[in-house]
Design a protein around this motif. Sequence first.
Motif, short mmCIF file in Angstrom:
data_model
loop_
_atom_site.label_atom_id
_atom_site.label_comp_id
_atom_site.label_asym_id
_atom_site.label_seq_id
_atom_site.Cartn_x
_atom_site.Cartn_y
_atom_site.Cartn_z
N ARG A 149 0.84 -1.19 0.00
CA ARG A 149 0.00 0.00 0.00
C ARG A 149 0.88 1.25 0.00
NH1 ARG A 149 -5.17 -1.39 1.47
NH2 ARG A 149 -5.63 0.76 2.03
N PRO A 150 0.39 2.38 -0.54
CA PRO A 150 1.20 3.60 -0.56
C PRO A 150 1.58 4.07 0.84
CG PRO A 150 -0.70 3.80 -2.01
CD PRO A 150 -0.91 2.56 -1.20
N SER A 151 2.81 4.48 1.00
CA SER A 151 3.27 4.97 2.30
C SER A 151 2.51 6.22 2.74
CB SER A 151 4.78 5.27 2.25
OG SER A 151 5.51 4.10 2.01
N THR A 152 2.02 6.98 1.77
CA THR A 152 1.30 8.21 2.10
C THR A 152 -0.02 7.96 2.83
OG1 THR A 152 0.40 8.18 -0.16
CG2 THR A 152 2.31 9.59 0.25
N ASP A 206 6.43 22.41 6.44
CA ASP A 206 5.71 21.46 5.60
C ASP A 206 6.33 20.07 5.58
OD1 ASP A 206 7.91 22.43 4.29
OD2 ASP A 206 6.86 23.02 2.46
N PHE A 207 7.66 19.98 5.68
CA PHE A 207 8.32 18.68 5.64
C PHE A 207 9.32 18.56 6.79
CE2 PHE A 207 7.13 19.28 1.16
CZ PHE A 207 6.48 18.08 0.91
N ALA A 208 9.52 17.32 7.22
CA ALA A 208 10.54 17.02 8.23
C ALA A 208 11.13 15.66 7.90
CB ALA A 208 9.94 17.03 9.63
N VAL A 266 13.21 8.63 6.73
CA VAL A 266 11.76 8.85 6.65
C VAL A 266 11.49 10.33 6.40
CG1 VAL A 266 9.52 8.47 7.72
CG2 VAL A 266 11.47 7.03 8.37
N LEU A 267 10.73 10.61 5.36
CA LEU A 267 10.30 11.98 5.10
C LEU A 267 8.83 12.09 5.48
CD1 LEU A 267 11.12 14.76 3.90
CD2 LEU A 267 10.08 13.99 1.75
N TYR A 268 8.54 13.06 6.33
CA TYR A 268 7.17 13.31 6.79
C TYR A 268 6.67 14.62 6.20
CZ TYR A 268 8.33 9.93 10.53
OH TYR A 268 8.71 8.81 11.25
N ARG A 281 2.13 12.93 7.84
CA ARG A 281 1.92 11.85 6.89
C ARG A 281 3.29 11.38 6.38
NH1 ARG A 281 -2.42 10.71 3.48
NH2 ARG A 281 -3.40 12.68 4.08
N VAL A 282 3.46 10.08 6.23
CA VAL A 282 4.71 9.54 5.69
C VAL A 282 4.73 9.75 4.18
CG1 VAL A 282 6.09 7.46 5.33
CG2 VAL A 282 4.93 7.82 7.52
N VAL A 283 5.79 10.39 3.69
CA VAL A 283 5.99 10.52 2.24
C VAL A 283 6.74 9.30 1.72
CG1 VAL A 283 6.99 11.93 0.41
CG2 VAL A 283 6.02 13.03 2.44
N PHE A 284 7.85 8.98 2.37
CA PHE A 284 8.55 7.73 2.08
C PHE A 284 9.34 7.31 3.32
CE2 PHE A 284 11.79 10.85 0.59
CZ PHE A 284 12.88 10.44 1.34
#
Length: 213
Positions: free
Chosen positions: A18-21, A129-131, A140-142, A153-156
């Motif tokens: 499933r998508p990480s997002t 917006d991102f961390a 992990v990019l959130y 939300r997890v981006v990847f």
Amino acid sequence: MREFSPDGFWWWDGTTWRPSTEIELTPQTEFERSGKLAHARALISRRDNAFAVSYGVGIVPDGVVAPVIDLLAIYMMVVQWRGFKEYRAWTLEQLKVATEELFGPDEPMVAGETALWPPTGLVPGMRRDFAVAVTREHVVLYQFAYADSPTMRVVFAAVASQVRMIQYGGIFKSNLGIICGGRRWDLGGIKRIFNPWPVIAALQSAAAAKIAV
């Protein structure tokens, strides 16, 4: 503990990828429970109020208000600096808790950083917006829906060898470019608050350890 694809854009739910997002986390932090987040929000509110006052003062004839506007500008910068440092502390704690939720206590966050920048415009703001968090094996990019969001939300969530990072910047701003799967995200922040080097060092260590194995 979740299992991700090597590029980090998919996770295994036990039957299918499933998508990480789809993964959303709202980590509970001591920063919030202790009232520190309320203080950080109050600082940003004070900055915004000072901006409104300076805008109103600006309509008074020249020569009367210049010293007042200068003082307000200094006050805004000082309060914003303090507010951004506190928001960074909150976000780093969020990253620590969220990353442990993803990978378990045996793979904690080694280093993290978050975008925190006042975008230019008619009114002051805060770009958060991102961390990014780096463990001994993963990056992990959130993503946050809005600047003050407690939910991420997890981006990847990719293995370290799949990610590249680039530091760049100017006089007042420092930036971190993150490249994964042919895509790029840029995190930026005020120098001396935003510090990408621990994240870059953690990525290099994680990638080197993987190669050594």
